[in-house]
Design an enzyme around this catalytic site. Structure first.
Site, short mmCIF file in Angstrom:
data_model
loop_
_atom_site.label_atom_id
_atom_site.label_comp_id
_atom_site.label_asym_id
_atom_site.label_seq_id
_atom_site.Cartn_x
_atom_site.Cartn_y
_atom_site.Cartn_z
N ALA A 1 -31.96 -30.65 -39.08
CA ALA A 1 -31.90 -31.97 -38.17
C ALA A 1 -30.95 -31.23 -37.56
O ALA A 1 -29.24 -31.08 -38.15
CB ALA A 1 -31.68 -32.81 -38.70
N TYR B 1 -22.89 -24.22 -29.05
CA TYR B 1 -23.75 -25.12 -30.01
C TYR B 1 -23.31 -24.08 -31.42
O TYR B 1 -23.39 -23.83 -32.46
CB TYR B 1 -25.32 -24.35 -29.37
CG TYR B 1 -25.82 -24.26 -30.63
CD1 TYR B 1 -26.50 -25.43 -31.39
CD2 TYR B 1 -26.97 -22.77 -30.55
CE1 TYR B 1 -27.47 -25.04 -32.48
CE2 TYR B 1 -27.76 -22.57 -31.64
CZ TYR B 1 -27.48 -23.09 -32.70
OH TYR B 1 -28.90 -22.90 -33.51
N HIS C 1 -36.75 -22.79 -24.23
CA HIS C 1 -36.99 -22.09 -24.67
C HIS C 1 -37.89 -20.71 -23.77
O HIS C 1 -38.25 -21.41 -23.48
CB HIS C 1 -37.84 -22.40 -25.99
CG HIS C 1 -37.03 -22.51 -26.88
ND1 HIS C 1 -36.68 -23.12 -28.10
CD2 HIS C 1 -34.68 -22.24 -27.42
CE1 HIS C 1 -35.64 -23.84 -28.23
NE2 HIS C 1 -34.27 -23.40 -27.78
N ARG D 1 -27.72 -17.97 -16.83
CA ARG D 1 -27.74 -19.58 -18.12
C ARG D 1 -26.12 -19.09 -18.20
O ARG D 1 -25.81 -17.90 -19.51
CB ARG D 1 -28.49 -19.26 -18.52
CG ARG D 1 -28.29 -21.23 -18.84
CD ARG D 1 -29.54 -20.92 -20.32
NE ARG D 1 -29.59 -20.27 -21.40
CZ ARG D 1 -30.51 -20.33 -22.34
NH1 ARG D 1 -31.61 -21.43 -22.15
NH2 ARG D 1 -30.28 -19.35 -23.10
N1 UDP Z 1 -34.74 -17.05 -20.59
C1 UDP Z 1 -34.42 -17.01 -19.44
N2 UDP Z 1 -35.77 -18.19 -18.86
C2 UDP Z 1 -35.76 -19.46 -18.96
C3 UDP Z 1 -35.73 -20.00 -20.52
C4 UDP Z 1 -34.46 -18.60 -20.75
O1 UDP Z 1 -34.27 -16.22 -18.69
O2 UDP Z 1 -36.07 -20.30 -18.33
C5 UDP Z 1 -33.61 -16.17 -20.84
C6 UDP Z 1 -32.07 -16.70 -21.96
O3 UDP Z 1 -31.42 -17.10 -20.63
C7 UDP Z 1 -32.27 -16.13 -23.05
C8 UDP Z 1 -33.22 -15.58 -23.22
O4 UDP Z 1 -34.19 -15.99 -22.71
O5 UDP Z 1 -31.81 -14.18 -22.03
C9 UDP Z 1 -33.88 -16.63 -24.89
O6 UDP Z 1 -33.81 -18.09 -24.77
P1 UDP Z 1 -33.91 -19.48 -25.04
O7 UDP Z 1 -33.59 -20.33 -24.42
O8 UDP Z 1 -35.53 -19.02 -25.77
O9 UDP Z 1 -33.08 -18.83 -26.35
P2 UDP Z 1 -31.73 -18.78 -27.00
O10 UDP Z 1 -31.46 -17.55 -27.17
O11 UDP Z 1 -31.14 -19.22 -26.16
O12 UDP Z 1 -31.66 -19.46 -28.53
#
Ligand code: UDP
Length: 329
Positions: A73, A140, A188, A280
């Site tokens: 969780a 996070y 994601h 991002r």
């Molecule tokens: N990403 C992207 N477009 C989206 C969502 C994610 O380009 O709409 C990219 C994000 O910047 C990262 C990768 O995909 O480099 C994986 O992101 P995700 O949010 O799936 O997982 P995280 O790595 O944040 O746990």
């Protein structure tokens, strides 16, 4: 064993719950259903409760004579953790401390904790081993690192046996498509790309193509959710009083955002238009695991090692459940 899974109705938690259930363990999911789904949990095995409700937590641990906890969780969106850190500190840190106190009160001395590669921040060496410096670059990752420290201190002082499993990017769905990924809102990459293939979204926005990586987009190590679940079972077997396991869980294969989109095109046959947008906040360029320690310690090896196989399993789930779990269920 009698195991309580906090967040057992969530994405990774529910896959682990089913795997433990099928292996004959006495499984209880403890979930406030803020993100989780009732339908994702084996019938009659859900306790609806919040981590902050210590009375209920402790009563649940005692009533079901719980021997070990798997703690899934948590809030787990890197981007949101940057814009709304208060929620992350509250849920992930204060919520976990409440759990650890309840466990101490109820005499439960084993925990498998969902940690993350986000604790490494921007690593100096890739693939990343467990000895890499943990220096998170988003709230996070920081909340998860704080709990890793708490676990080490509790282990030292109170004999808690723990495994901190540092997931890379959890993805995919159960092989029979009975459960899968369904977040609201979804942030994601893989589910968002597959929503384009389903016609639910016009295109996929790629967050930056100017990273120091081969094609300029971020590289991640996508690890199948059932492979994460098998690692949890193996870690549970391995725990003793005072154990301190810290293990990376990944495939060792990196895939860039563009490569993920390409894999989705192959699997779905859809052209999947992309739009390049800005970076991002909080995203390191490359996170790929060296998971050899998990292999040596637990005998664990992922079954899904290629991004296309992982995407295919996610695609089956999304095709069969285009609206995910129906809301409220
Ligand atoms: N990403 C992207 N477009 C989206 C969502 C994610 O380009 O709409 C990219 C994000 O910047 C990262 C990768 O995909 O480099 C994986 O992101 P995700 O949010 O799936 O997982 P995280 O790595 O944040 O746990």
């Amino acid at each position: 064993m009698r195991v309580l899974l906090t967040g057992g109705a969530g994405y990774v938690g529910s896959h682990a719950a089913w795997m433990l259930h099928r292996a004959g363990h006495d499984v209880w999911a403890y979930d406030n259903l803020s993100e989780g789904h009732r339908k994702a949990v084996p019938e009659g095995r859900l306790v609806v409760g919040d981590l902050m409700d210590r009375t209920k937590l402790e009563a649940t641990l005692r009533e079901h004579k719980i021997e070990a906890v798997m703690h899934f969780a948590a809030l787990a969106y890197v981007g949101v953790s940057v814009t709304n850190p208060a929620e992350y500190y509250q849920n992930n840190i204060v919520g976990t401390l409440s759990l650890l106190d309840s466990m101490r009160a109820a005499g439960v001395n084993r925990i498998v904790f969902s940690s993350t590669c986000a604790t490494y921040g921007t690593p100096e060496r890739v693939p990343i081993t467990e000895s890499e410096k943990q220096s998170p670059i988003n709230p996070y990752g920081f909340t998860k690192l704080v709990i890793e420290h708490a676990l080490a201190d509790y282990s030292h002082a109170y004999g808690l046996g723990y495994a901190a499993l540092r997931y890379f990017n959890a993805s995919g769905a159960a092989a029979d498509s009975s459960i899968g990924e369904d977040h609201d809102p979804e942030t994601h990459l893989i589910p968002l790309v597959l929503q384009v293939a389903l016609g639910q979204r016009e295109n996929i926005k790629i967050f930056g193509d100017d990273y120091p990586t081969p094609d300029g987009t971020c590289v991640r190590d996508y690890i199948h959710v059932d492979d994460l679940a098998t690692a949890h079972l193996a870690a549970l077997k391995n725990l003793n009083d005072g154990s301190q396991l810290k293990l990376n869980l990944g495939t060792g294969n990196g895939a860039s955002v563009m490569q993920v989109v390409e894999a989705c095109r192959k699997v779905t046959g859809h052209p999947i238009p992309v739009e390049i947008v800005g970076r991002r906040e909080g995203d390191p360029p490359e996170l790929v695991a060296d998971a050899s320690l998990a292999n040596q310690t637990l005998g664990w090896q992922p079954k899904y090692t290629h991004i296309e196989a992982i995407v295919a399993s996610a695609w089956h789930w999304h095709q069969q459940n285009p609206r995910g779990f129906v809301r409220g269920e």
